[in-house]
Enzyme design. Structure first.
Site, PDB file in Angstrom:
ATOM      1  CG  ASP A 249      -1.687  38.044  49.871  1.00 21.43           C
ATOM      2  OD1 ASP A 249      -2.076  39.218  49.799  1.00 21.43           O
ATOM      3  OD2 ASP A 249      -2.449  37.078  50.109  1.00 21.43           O
TER       4      ASP A 249
ATOM      5  CE1 TYR B 218       5.162  39.851  56.920  1.00 22.51           C
ATOM      6  CE2 TYR B 218       4.501  37.536  56.999  1.00 22.51           C
ATOM      7  CZ  TYR B 218       4.165  38.877  56.889  1.00 22.51           C
ATOM      8  OH  TYR B 218       2.856  39.240  56.739  1.00 22.51           O
TER       9      TYR B 218
ATOM     10  CB  VAL C  45      -4.847  54.739  57.322  1.00 19.32           C
ATOM     11  CG1 VAL C  45      -5.426  56.150  57.305  1.00 19.32           C
ATOM     12  CG2 VAL C  45      -3.354  54.766  57.032  1.00 19.32           C
TER      13      VAL C  45
ATOM     14  CG  HIS D 119      -8.269  58.248  55.373  1.00 19.78           C
ATOM     15  ND1 HIS D 119      -8.686  58.979  54.294  1.00 19.78           N
ATOM     16  CD2 HIS D 119      -8.399  56.938  55.024  1.00 19.78           C
ATOM     17  CE1 HIS D 119      -9.038  58.145  53.315  1.00 19.78           C
ATOM     18  NE2 HIS D 119      -8.882  56.904  53.748  1.00 19.78           N
TER      19      HIS D 119
END
Length: 317
Positions: free
Chosen positions: A37, A68, A126, A179
């Site tokens: 985060d 990462y 999404v 969605h």
């Protein structure tokens, strides 16, 4: 891939990301979970809190905050980070522009690590974000999946089950397409205990309380907003949906879920990311299940596709 070396990275340690991690821990789906985060302290605190919970679960899972560089050997990367929903908005597509910048940064950092696993996108909008990640990552289309209408379908099954005082798992019904506002129900393939929904509704008219298919779809779409408006987020349902998809990948379950994948040749569509029934296994989106749709259902799917592709031009790829 096996439990002994399985690793899931979750990007975004907010309500959805943290609850997804906790759902995965509760089910013992992998050996290691990494939280990433922009607010490292938040990721650290959430991971430490969850690591303490593992003591009571008869699990052997490591949970920690990371960066990462730890994506290189991950089996699945779940992206939940996204731009906040505009105030008083009920349209996920309004999140597109700010979410693009966030997604570019995330995917660039992930791919620099050498990642070659499966992306699961939960961030809204999404369907478009899943397409965007596919384009940015350069991965094969089967390795990029969106959570899509998996949760919407569960909500519909719950609505139908409540009408007849049944366990929702006895209902099979797919919400498909976007969605969002253009989603629709494939009533032609819906059933309760093997009995077609049309027949169930007709044979139990006295128990349906005049609830129509249109009303069921409206309730399904409204359910998420009802939750969001009252508590500011939805997390448990989408976390459980994400965990179910992860389980089908890591355990090679070959479960069929309505998720966002590249529809390429099926349903007379090409290269568009939408929710359709899909077989999920260790390779990701193994196979698109081409169910028989009524003409109006197929038209609804194509309408969703037109909406999605109209936004692709704004992605500047």
């Amino acid at each position: 891939m096996s439990f002994k070396d399985s690793k899931v990275v979750i990007v975004g340690a907010g309500n959805v990301g943290s609850t997804t991690a906790y759902s995965i821990i509760n089910q013992g789906l992998c050996e290691e979970i990494v939280l990433i985060d922009v607010n490292w302290d938040k990721a650290y605190a959430e991971a430490l809190d969850m690591q303490h919970s593992v003591y009571f679960m008869n699990r052997n899972i490591k949970v920690h905050a990371g960066d990462y560089s730890e994506c290189s050997d991950a089996d699945v990367i779940i992206i939940t980070a996204s731009a906040p929903m505009p105030k008083d908005s009920h349209n996920r597509l309004e999140m597109l522009a700010p979410s693009m910048s966030i997604m570019r940064s995330i995917v660039g950092s992930v791919m620099t690590s050498g990642f070659d696993g499966i992306f699961l996108i939960i961030s809204n909008p999404v369907d478009i974000m899943t397409y965007y990640v596919w384009k940015l990552s350069g991965l094969p289309k089967n390795q990029v999946i969106g959570s899509g209408t998996n949760l919407d379908s569960a909500r519909l099954c719950c609505e139908l089950a409540a009408m007849y005082d049944l366990d929702a798992k006895s209902v099979e019904a797919f919400v498909l397409g976007e969605h969002g506002d253009s989603e629709f129900v494939s009533w032609n393939s819906s059933s309760i205990g093997g009995k077609r929904i049309d027949d169930v509704l007709a044979d139990n008219a006295d128990r349906t309380r005049d609830i129509t298919k249109e009303e069921l779809l409206r309730r399904t779409g409204q359910a998420g907003w009802d939750i969001f408006n009252r508590k500011g987020n939805t997390c448990y349902g989408i976390a459980a949906s994400g965990a179910a998809i992860v389980k089908s990948i890591l355990f090679n379950e070959n479960r069929i879920y309505p998720v966002t994948v590249c529809v390429d040749g099926q349903y007379d569509l090409n290269g568009v990311f939408l929710s359709v029934p899909t077989v999920i296994d260790k390779t990701g989106a193994k196979e698109t299940v081409e169910i028989k749709m009524e003409p109006d259902e197929l038209a609804s799917l194509h309408r969703s596709a037109e909406i999605m592709t109209s936004f692709y031009r704004e992605l500047n790829l």
